[in-house]
Design an enzyme around this catalytic site. Structure first.
Site, PDB file in Angstrom:
ATOM      1  N   ASP A  45       7.648  -4.651  12.022  1.00 21.00           N
ATOM      2  CA  ASP A  45       8.780  -4.384  12.906  1.00 21.00           C
ATOM      3  C   ASP A  45       9.690  -5.601  12.994  1.00 21.00           C
ATOM      4  OD1 ASP A  45       7.731  -1.850  13.516  1.00 21.00           O
ATOM      5  OD2 ASP A  45       6.531  -2.652  15.154  1.00 21.00           O
ATOM      6  N   LYS A  65       0.833  -1.201   0.000  1.00 20.99           N
ATOM      7  CA  LYS A  65       0.000   0.000   0.000  1.00 20.99           C
ATOM      8  C   LYS A  65       0.869   1.253   0.000  1.00 20.99           C
ATOM      9  CE  LYS A  65      -3.727   2.236   2.662  1.00 20.99           C
ATOM     10  NZ  LYS A  65      -3.029   3.479   3.004  1.00 20.99           N
TER      11      LYS A  65
END
Length: 442
Positions: A276, A202
């Site tokens: 992460d 995205k």
């Protein structure tokens, strides 16, 4: 992958710079609707607090057994002191700039059972001012000098402005340190000069001004075109696009070709923090000298472990080692598979509807070119196995190389690999096109 290669990850010194926050998880249950309004009544049970944002990158690095430095900004408040305490608890050497009149970012989540009901954010934009920048640059130079790799965890909360990010990258380039950024926003000019950036699909689409679909027949070509344009415009060496359940893509500005690593099928409980974990594992692997393609496979495996956990989670070194040693996987990277074992692991992969390729032949002259070919083959399938023809010391050497090749899920040796495979095609539920002669890929 050998235990020795994994152990190298724990010996490096990463520096993480980015937007740190406190993640607060409030657990309870919902049993009825409020009579005051058509909303659920949340009955509190307990809560826990952990490092969030860039702090979750740090938590993943330390969970993988590596010492880590962190540089970031917190408020001069109770939540900031909690972040400082949590960093100390996991052994992180931190450079925290404490600002007055700036609240530490807190994200509170209400969890009923396994359902995430709502998130409450307490934050405001970080006011970067001139006198802080001078102090920031002084701390940066010292911290980067002692680091093996620098990771930028950008949550667009204010610490990684164009000015500070370019300051970081400039110092890294001067000191010849790789710098990897998890980007945010539409303007990638602030990442100019980075070794690698890692947007999700995205974010990548927003940065290039178009939509991409992994199901499109021209997906690879479209992503390569957009990535090369972005990298050329901003002097970025490598770009990895994470694709959620479709894995991740790597495009190198120098090679101008795409490498696609497919994700392993897993039950997904929560994607919080998966990015992460990917950044942490990529950074550790690249910082240890591992090629980017191998680092991608490792990061893909680590993030696959994390999405099977509830809440912002980390992956431990033991979990990653188990995933890479064959425990819970289709094959075993560290040991030779016998005929029956090879049948078992291939059968298991086929039962899970995984695509399988088997490369067979005389691997005694196996070299760098063939390693690249195996990477290319693995990018188009879920599981890759190799069967070595022959016997003797040279075959044993080839077996050792293949067992340590991150793209290979299992290795077997037999007198005539081609004959053995063709005899067992039906039993292994493979088609003729699923087996590839080594000679044909060289």
């Amino acid at each position: 992958m050998s235990a020795t290669r994994l152990e190298k990850l724990r010996k490096i010194s990463p520096l993480v710079i980015g937007d740190i926050m406190l993640d607060r998880f409030i657990y309870g249950k919902v049993e009825r609707i409020s009579p005051e309004a058509p909303v659920p009544i949340f009955k509190y049970d307990h809560e826990k607090e952990m490092l969030g944002g860039a702090g979750n990158v740090v938590a993943n690095i330390t969970s993988l057994g590596c010492k880590c430095d962190f540089l970031g900004v917190i408020g001069n408040d109770a939540e900031g002191r909690k972040i400082s305490s949590l960093l100390k608890k996991i052994g992180v050497h931190s450079h925290l700039l404490r600002l007055n009149d700036y609240p530490t970012i807190v994200k509170a989540r209400l969890i009923a059972g396994n359902n995430h009901i709502v998130r409450v954010d307490h934050e405001k934009n970080l006011p970067i001012i001139a006198n802080v920048l001078d102090r920031f640059e002084s701390i940066l130079s010292k911290a980067i000098r002692s680091a093996d790799v620098v990771l930028l965890s950008d949550y667009n909360k204010g610490i990684l402005t164009k000015e500070t990010t370019q300051m970081i990258i400039s110092i890294c380039r001067r000191l010849n340190k790789p710098v990897i950024a998890d980007p945010k926003g539409l303007d990638y000019s602030k990442y100019r000069g980075a070794t690698l950036i890692k947007p999700n699909l995205k974010e990548f689409g927003e940065a290039t001004g178009r939509k991409y679909s992994p199901k499109s027949a021209t997906f690879h070509e479209e992503v390569t075109e957009g990535a090369l344009r972005l990298m050329e415009e901003h002097d970025i060496d490598n770009l990895i696009v994470t694709l959620s359940e479709y894995g991740m893509l790597h495009i190198s500005r120098s090679e101008k070709k795409v490498n696609h690593i497919f994700t392993e099928a897993r039950e997904v409980y929560d994607v919080s923090g998966a990015g992460d974990t990917t950044l942490a594992t990529l950074g550790m692997a690249i910082g240890s000298g591992m090629p980017i393609k191998d680092a991608m496979v490792l990061a893909n495996r680590a993030s696959g472990i994390v999405v099977g956990k509830l809440g912002t989670a980390t992956v431990s070194f033991e979990e990653l080692r188990a995933a890479c040693s064959g425990n819970g996987r289709t094959g075993n990277w560290d040991s030779l598979l016998k005929d029956d074992e090879l049948k078992t692991v291939i059968g298991r992969a086929r039962a899970q509807n995984r695509t399988v390729k088997v490369v067979y032949g005389d691997f005694r002259k196996f070299g760098a070119a063939e390693i690249e070919k195996l990477n290319d083959i693995k990018s188009g399938c879920d599981s890759l196995f190799t069967v070595i023809s022959g016997n003797g010391a040279e075959c044993e050497l080839a077996r050792a190389v293949l067992c340590n090749h991150i793209a290979v899920d299992g290795v077997a040796v037999c007198a005539d690999a081609e004959v053995w495979l063709k005899e067992h095609l039906a039993e292994l539920k493979l088609q003729q096109g699923d087996i590839v002669a080594l000679d044909s890929v060289i």
